[in-house]
Design a protein around this motif. Sequence first.
Motif, short mmCIF file in Angstrom:
data_model
loop_
_atom_site.label_atom_id
_atom_site.label_comp_id
_atom_site.label_asym_id
_atom_site.label_seq_id
_atom_site.Cartn_x
_atom_site.Cartn_y
_atom_site.Cartn_z
N MET A 1 0.71 -1.08 0.17
CA MET A 1 -0.04 0.34 0.07
C MET A 1 0.95 1.22 -0.64
SD MET A 1 -3.22 -0.60 2.33
CE MET A 1 -4.71 -1.71 1.97
N LEU A 2 0.33 2.54 -0.27
CA LEU A 2 1.19 3.24 -0.42
C LEU A 2 0.67 3.53 0.60
CD1 LEU A 2 -0.30 5.08 -4.14
CD2 LEU A 2 1.76 4.40 -2.87
N MET A 3 2.06 5.39 1.56
CA MET A 3 1.43 5.62 2.36
C MET A 3 1.81 7.00 2.44
SD MET A 3 1.52 5.19 5.89
CE MET A 3 1.70 5.98 7.22
N TYR A 4 0.44 8.04 2.44
CA TYR A 4 0.50 8.56 2.92
C TYR A 4 0.56 9.73 4.11
CZ TYR A 4 -0.65 10.44 -1.54
OH TYR A 4 -0.71 11.24 -3.54
N GLY A 5 0.73 10.75 4.62
CA GLY A 5 0.64 11.28 5.20
C GLY A 5 -0.58 12.33 5.77
N ILE A 6 -0.96 12.94 6.26
CA ILE A 6 -2.50 13.37 6.89
C ILE A 6 -2.20 14.69 8.00
CG2 ILE A 6 -4.97 13.64 7.29
CD1 ILE A 6 -5.25 10.94 6.12
N ILE A 7 -2.18 15.79 7.03
CA ILE A 7 -1.99 17.11 8.47
C ILE A 7 -3.32 17.98 9.06
CG2 ILE A 7 -0.92 19.09 9.18
CD1 ILE A 7 1.42 17.06 8.86
N THR A 8 -3.35 17.44 10.16
CA THR A 8 -4.83 17.78 10.95
C THR A 8 -5.12 18.00 12.08
OG1 THR A 8 -7.02 17.52 10.35
CG2 THR A 8 -5.91 15.29 10.55
N PHE A 9 -5.31 17.75 12.36
CA PHE A 9 -5.69 18.44 14.31
C PHE A 9 -6.21 16.87 14.92
CE2 PHE A 9 -7.58 21.87 12.79
CZ PHE A 9 -6.25 22.78 12.80
N ASP A 10 -4.44 16.34 15.22
CA ASP A 10 -4.87 14.60 15.69
C ASP A 10 -5.21 14.14 16.61
OD1 ASP A 10 -2.58 15.91 15.51
OD2 ASP A 10 -1.70 13.43 15.50
N ASP A 11 -4.50 15.44 17.99
CA ASP A 11 -4.86 15.17 18.89
C ASP A 11 -5.79 15.92 20.16
OD1 ASP A 11 -3.71 14.17 21.37
OD2 ASP A 11 -1.86 15.48 21.52
N GLY A 23 -12.82 9.24 8.72
CA GLY A 23 -13.15 8.78 7.60
C GLY A 23 -12.55 9.23 6.37
N LEU A 24 -11.48 9.85 5.97
CA LEU A 24 -10.96 10.53 5.17
C LEU A 24 -9.95 8.66 5.11
CD1 LEU A 24 -9.98 12.37 2.82
CD2 LEU A 24 -8.15 13.51 4.44
N THR A 25 -9.00 8.54 6.47
CA THR A 25 -8.73 7.38 5.84
C THR A 25 -9.00 6.25 5.39
OG1 THR A 25 -8.38 7.02 8.58
CG2 THR A 25 -7.11 8.03 7.94
N ARG A 26 -10.90 6.22 5.60
CA ARG A 26 -10.85 5.02 5.65
C ARG A 26 -11.01 5.21 3.41
NH1 ARG A 26 -15.93 2.63 9.03
NH2 ARG A 26 -17.33 4.06 7.74
N VAL A 27 -11.84 6.27 3.01
CA VAL A 27 -11.46 6.71 1.42
C VAL A 27 -11.08 5.96 1.46
CG1 VAL A 27 -12.21 8.32 0.30
CG2 VAL A 27 -13.76 8.42 2.43
N LEU A 28 -9.46 6.85 1.81
CA LEU A 28 -8.07 6.83 0.78
C LEU A 28 -8.08 4.86 0.65
CD1 LEU A 28 -6.22 9.69 2.65
CD2 LEU A 28 -6.90 9.21 0.24
N ARG A 29 -8.46 3.79 1.99
CA ARG A 29 -8.26 2.68 1.98
C ARG A 29 -9.22 2.38 1.02
NH1 ARG A 29 -8.87 1.93 6.79
NH2 ARG A 29 -6.41 2.52 7.44
N ARG A 30 -10.00 2.07 0.98
CA ARG A 30 -11.47 1.75 0.25
C ARG A 30 -11.02 1.96 -1.33
NH1 ARG A 30 -16.10 4.49 2.14
NH2 ARG A 30 -15.59 3.13 4.21
N HIS A 31 -10.68 3.21 -1.85
CA HIS A 31 -11.01 3.54 -2.82
C HIS A 31 -9.72 3.60 -3.72
CE1 HIS A 31 -15.17 4.91 -3.12
NE2 HIS A 31 -15.55 5.10 -2.01
N PHE A 32 -8.71 3.64 -2.91
CA PHE A 32 -7.85 4.18 -3.39
C PHE A 32 -6.56 2.93 -2.98
CE2 PHE A 32 -9.69 8.17 -3.15
CZ PHE A 32 -10.21 8.08 -4.96
N GLY A 33 -6.55 1.97 -2.56
CA GLY A 33 -5.77 1.39 -1.67
C GLY A 33 -4.48 2.01 -0.99
#
Length: 355
Positions: A1-11, A23-33
């Motif tokens: 799988m490709l590895m992407y980083g996400i910059i958001t409010f994570d903590d 939601g964003l991580t699920r969509v990236l995994r489900r639709h784009f691997g």
Amino acid sequence: MLMYGIITFDDVTNYGTVLQLYGLTRVLRRHFGIEARALGYEENHDFAPQEGSDAGGISIDRPEEWLWRGDRFLFAQRKRTVLRRFVRDRGLRGGRLADYRNLEGVLIGSDEVFTLHAGITPARWGFGVPSDRVSTYAASFGSTTLSDIADRHCLPMVRAALSAMDHISVRDANSANIVEELTGKRPIRTLDPVLLDGFDAERQIAPPPPARPYLLVYGYDYRREDPVILRQIETYASREGLEIVSVGFYHPWANRNLALEPETLIGYFAHATGVVTNTFHGTVLGLLAGVPITVFPTDFNRIKVTGLLEDFGLTGCLGEGAPLLSFSPDYEAVRQQLEEQRRLSLDYLAEVVQR
């Protein structure tokens, strides 16, 4: 799988923030691997009123929350524990920026990553992130305006950062107007990741029996902000024979205060008789649930909350000057609009991640 980083409010101790990341991580995994994780970074607070404050209301995880006593303090502890466990168990958080060198790409967003109320945080503008491919997804300036950017003498930096990004999508009209003004290009508007994912299965999660009909409240302290709203909530619930259930926030006047798992919280929205909220993601979850909803925006989130309702033709859900839950949304029209915007949002992501 490709590895992407996400910059958001994570903590932060905030259900909306956690769910948009999930939601964003699920969509990236489900639709784009694509396997994606939120990256840790230091947040700048140079513009904040006092040292250590957050970005003017993005999160309720503030120092004063820990000064509350008794039930409020215990509730805040439970909520923090639940959300941190959820983030850990779902593998939503990766390492810090320094732990990576060459990721396939970095996505900035969703949420108010471009707000300037607290300060300038370089990573949220694509500086110092571990990839040459930097784009945004449903990024927002929140209540920050072009005048705010100019007043902080940040126009050159913001213009340069936006111009250097590979692709830009924003969540709301205010953000689109700012990007267009500074770059000369109108960015595409994409759905908040919670709306993009839809969380269909989670909406089927019913509250455990015995479950009385209930009015769900999701929002900041109404007694402190507006006692008139509190009286409306109590009067409506009493008249309709409803239990008042507050999820995610502690209110001493609620019949029950619940610090739920995020997926369970979605189910509570979907099975409510009605929803009263004053937050952006409370509005998002109410729309997904398809139940009657009344929204009382705060001064801080008015731009994004009213903008969301305008996008879906649901300004009748605004509670100012209208009886509680008196508006009947056309949720079939909302569903059709969501399907079209999901298609456009997925098309945008496909363009971003293509090699």
